[in-house]
Design a protein around this motif. Structure first.
Motif, mmCIF file in Angstrom:
data_model
loop_
_atom_site.group_PDB
_atom_site.id
_atom_site.type_symbol
_atom_site.label_atom_id
_atom_site.label_comp_id
_atom_site.label_asym_id
_atom_site.label_seq_id
_atom_site.Cartn_x
_atom_site.Cartn_y
_atom_site.Cartn_z
ATOM 1 N N CYS A 165 0.825 -1.331 0.144
ATOM 2 C CA CYS A 165 -0.217 0.071 0.020
ATOM 3 C C CYS A 165 0.853 0.862 0.017
ATOM 4 N N LYS A 166 0.659 1.734 -0.771
ATOM 5 C CA LYS A 166 1.347 3.405 -1.017
ATOM 6 C C LYS A 166 0.597 4.448 -0.636
ATOM 7 N N LEU A 167 0.725 5.324 0.694
ATOM 8 C CA LEU A 167 -0.134 5.911 0.845
ATOM 9 C C LEU A 167 -0.049 7.903 0.303
ATOM 10 N N ASN A 168 -1.047 8.078 -0.131
ATOM 11 C CA ASN A 168 -0.432 10.166 -0.659
ATOM 12 C C ASN A 168 -0.855 10.657 0.618
ATOM 13 N N GLU A 169 -0.864 11.677 0.905
ATOM 14 C CA GLU A 169 -0.724 12.625 2.016
ATOM 15 C C GLU A 169 -2.182 12.775 2.549
ATOM 16 N N LEU A 170 -2.808 13.423 1.512
ATOM 17 C CA LEU A 170 -4.194 12.599 1.797
ATOM 18 C C LEU A 170 -5.061 11.581 2.715
ATOM 19 N N GLN A 171 -4.555 10.804 1.735
ATOM 20 C CA GLN A 171 -5.250 9.169 2.692
ATOM 21 C C GLN A 171 -4.118 9.695 3.866
ATOM 22 N N LYS A 172 -3.081 9.970 4.257
ATOM 23 C CA LYS A 172 -1.923 10.042 5.800
ATOM 24 C C LYS A 172 -2.833 10.862 6.325
ATOM 25 N N ASN A 173 -3.112 12.224 5.972
ATOM 26 C CA ASN A 173 -3.740 12.943 6.577
ATOM 27 C C ASN A 173 -5.394 12.266 7.073
ATOM 28 N N ARG A 174 -6.138 11.640 6.094
ATOM 29 C CA ARG A 174 -7.625 11.387 6.952
ATOM 30 C C ARG A 174 -7.353 9.856 7.441
ATOM 31 N N THR A 204 -9.468 -10.586 6.182
ATOM 32 C CA THR A 204 -9.358 -9.689 7.703
ATOM 33 C C THR A 204 -10.705 -8.685 7.041
ATOM 34 N N LEU A 205 -10.597 -8.266 6.309
ATOM 35 C CA LEU A 205 -11.578 -7.234 6.459
ATOM 36 C C LEU A 205 -12.817 -7.911 5.286
ATOM 37 N N ASP A 206 -12.952 -9.064 5.190
ATOM 38 C CA ASP A 206 -13.443 -10.111 4.155
ATOM 39 C C ASP A 206 -14.589 -10.553 5.451
ATOM 40 N N TYR A 207 -13.730 -10.795 6.364
ATOM 41 C CA TYR A 207 -13.980 -11.272 7.878
ATOM 42 C C TYR A 207 -14.704 -10.241 8.461
ATOM 43 N N ALA A 208 -14.046 -10.034 9.026
ATOM 44 C CA ALA A 208 -14.272 -8.455 9.777
ATOM 45 C C ALA A 208 -15.822 -8.245 9.630
ATOM 46 N N ARG A 209 -16.313 -7.979 8.133
ATOM 47 C CA ARG A 209 -17.389 -7.167 7.675
ATOM 48 C C ARG A 209 -18.653 -8.135 7.595
ATOM 49 N N LEU A 210 -17.773 -10.068 7.844
ATOM 50 C CA LEU A 210 -19.050 -11.679 7.921
ATOM 51 C C LEU A 210 -19.342 -10.849 9.135
ATOM 52 N N ARG A 211 -18.642 -10.553 10.445
ATOM 53 C CA ARG A 211 -18.522 -10.282 11.932
ATOM 54 C C ARG A 211 -19.723 -8.916 12.069
ATOM 55 N N PHE A 212 -19.583 -7.928 11.620
ATOM 56 C CA PHE A 212 -20.066 -6.920 11.363
ATOM 57 C C PHE A 212 -21.292 -7.581 11.433
ATOM 58 N N GLN A 213 -22.093 -8.453 10.131
ATOM 59 C CA GLN A 213 -23.774 -8.593 10.080
ATOM 60 C C GLN A 213 -23.751 -9.500 10.858
ATOM 61 N N LYS A 214 -23.038 -10.487 11.958
ATOM 62 C CA LYS A 214 -23.912 -11.352 12.438
ATOM 63 C C LYS A 214 -24.063 -10.238 14.389
ATOM 64 N N TYR A 215 -22.438 -9.582 14.491
ATOM 65 C CA TYR A 215 -22.472 -9.177 15.561
ATOM 66 C C TYR A 215 -22.752 -7.863 16.408
ATOM 67 N N GLY A 216 -22.354 -6.662 15.054
ATOM 68 C CA GLY A 216 -23.306 -5.533 14.868
ATOM 69 C C GLY A 216 -21.031 -5.164 15.223
ATOM 70 N N LYS A 217 -20.577 -5.629 15.017
ATOM 71 C CA LYS A 217 -18.929 -4.969 15.193
ATOM 72 C C LYS A 217 -17.877 -6.105 15.109
ATOM 73 N N PRO A 218 -16.318 -5.247 14.302
ATOM 74 C CA PRO A 218 -16.100 -4.037 14.359
ATOM 75 C C PRO A 218 -17.114 -2.897 13.823
ATOM 76 N N GLN A 219 -17.340 -1.597 13.954
ATOM 77 C CA GLN A 219 -17.803 -1.098 12.929
ATOM 78 C C GLN A 219 -15.954 -0.864 12.039
ATOM 79 N N ILE A 220 -16.624 -0.698 10.260
ATOM 80 C CA ILE A 220 -15.512 -1.057 9.690
ATOM 81 C C ILE A 220 -15.422 -0.031 8.580
ATOM 82 N N THR A 221 -14.361 1.075 8.176
ATOM 83 C CA THR A 221 -14.106 2.192 7.651
ATOM 84 C C THR A 221 -12.912 1.625 6.983
ATOM 85 N N GLU A 222 -13.463 2.486 5.332
ATOM 86 C CA GLU A 222 -12.882 1.720 4.539
ATOM 87 C C GLU A 222 -12.272 3.284 4.003
ATOM 88 N N LEU A 223 -11.397 3.206 4.100
ATOM 89 C CA LEU A 223 -9.872 4.588 3.404
ATOM 90 C C LEU A 223 -9.631 4.661 2.281
#
Length: 153
Positions: free
Chosen positions: A16-25, A134-153
């Motif tokens: 992953c190569k982060l640009n300045e906008l992503q780093k600031n976000r 890990t993101l896919d696993y987190a989505r499954l857990r969110f659907q079932k348990y309501g967490k973790p809250q997921i933010t894609e940057l």
């Protein structure tokens, strides 16, 4: 709003190569966590350039703003000497990986963190790899348990 202590984690593509906008976000997202929670434990790996960036940023922000948080290293191998991480990590938490074959230990560690996390931040555009798994696993857990809250940057 009920303020509480939270476990937060980050996952990012290895290349992953982060640009300045992503780093600031990412920085803004981290700082915003402290409007929602009394304190934060950041559960991190230490395997790739994204992990190194996040731990350095967290260490910098914690010092600069005196944030009520701890930066926690969660290793993916049991019984391996990881060296001195005192500059970045205040604590080490060992997930139960004794029975996990080495080739699966990193993903199992990531799943273990995800199961405990209140929020997960994902950075990347790859359709494959451990961060995406890990993101896919987190989505499954969110659907079932309501967490973790997921933010894609």
């Amino acid at each position: 709003m009920d303020m509480k202590n939270a476990i937060i984690t980050f996952r990012g593509d290895n290349n992953c190569k982060l640009n300045e906008l992503q780093k600031n976000r990412i920085e803004l997202e981290i700082l915003n966590l402290f409007t929602k929670y009394n304190s934060v434990s950041f559960y991190l790996g230490n395997r790739n350039s994204f992990d190194f960036f996040i731990r350095g940023l967290l260490s910098h922000l914690k010092k600069k703003y005196k944030l009520p948080c701890e930066i926690v290293f969660v290793p993916h191998r049991v019984g391996v000497e990881y060296g001195d991480f005192d500059a970045f990590f205040e604590k080490v938490v060992y997930p139960p990986l004794n029975e996990v074959p080495p080739e699966y230990s990193a993903q199992r560690r990531d799943n273990w963190i995800t199961e405990r996390a209140d929020e997960l931040f994902f950075v990347g555009n790859s359709r494959y790899g451990s961060a995406r798994e890990t993101l896919d696993y987190a989505r499954l857990r969110f659907q079932k348990y309501g967490k973790p809250q997921i933010t894609e940057l």
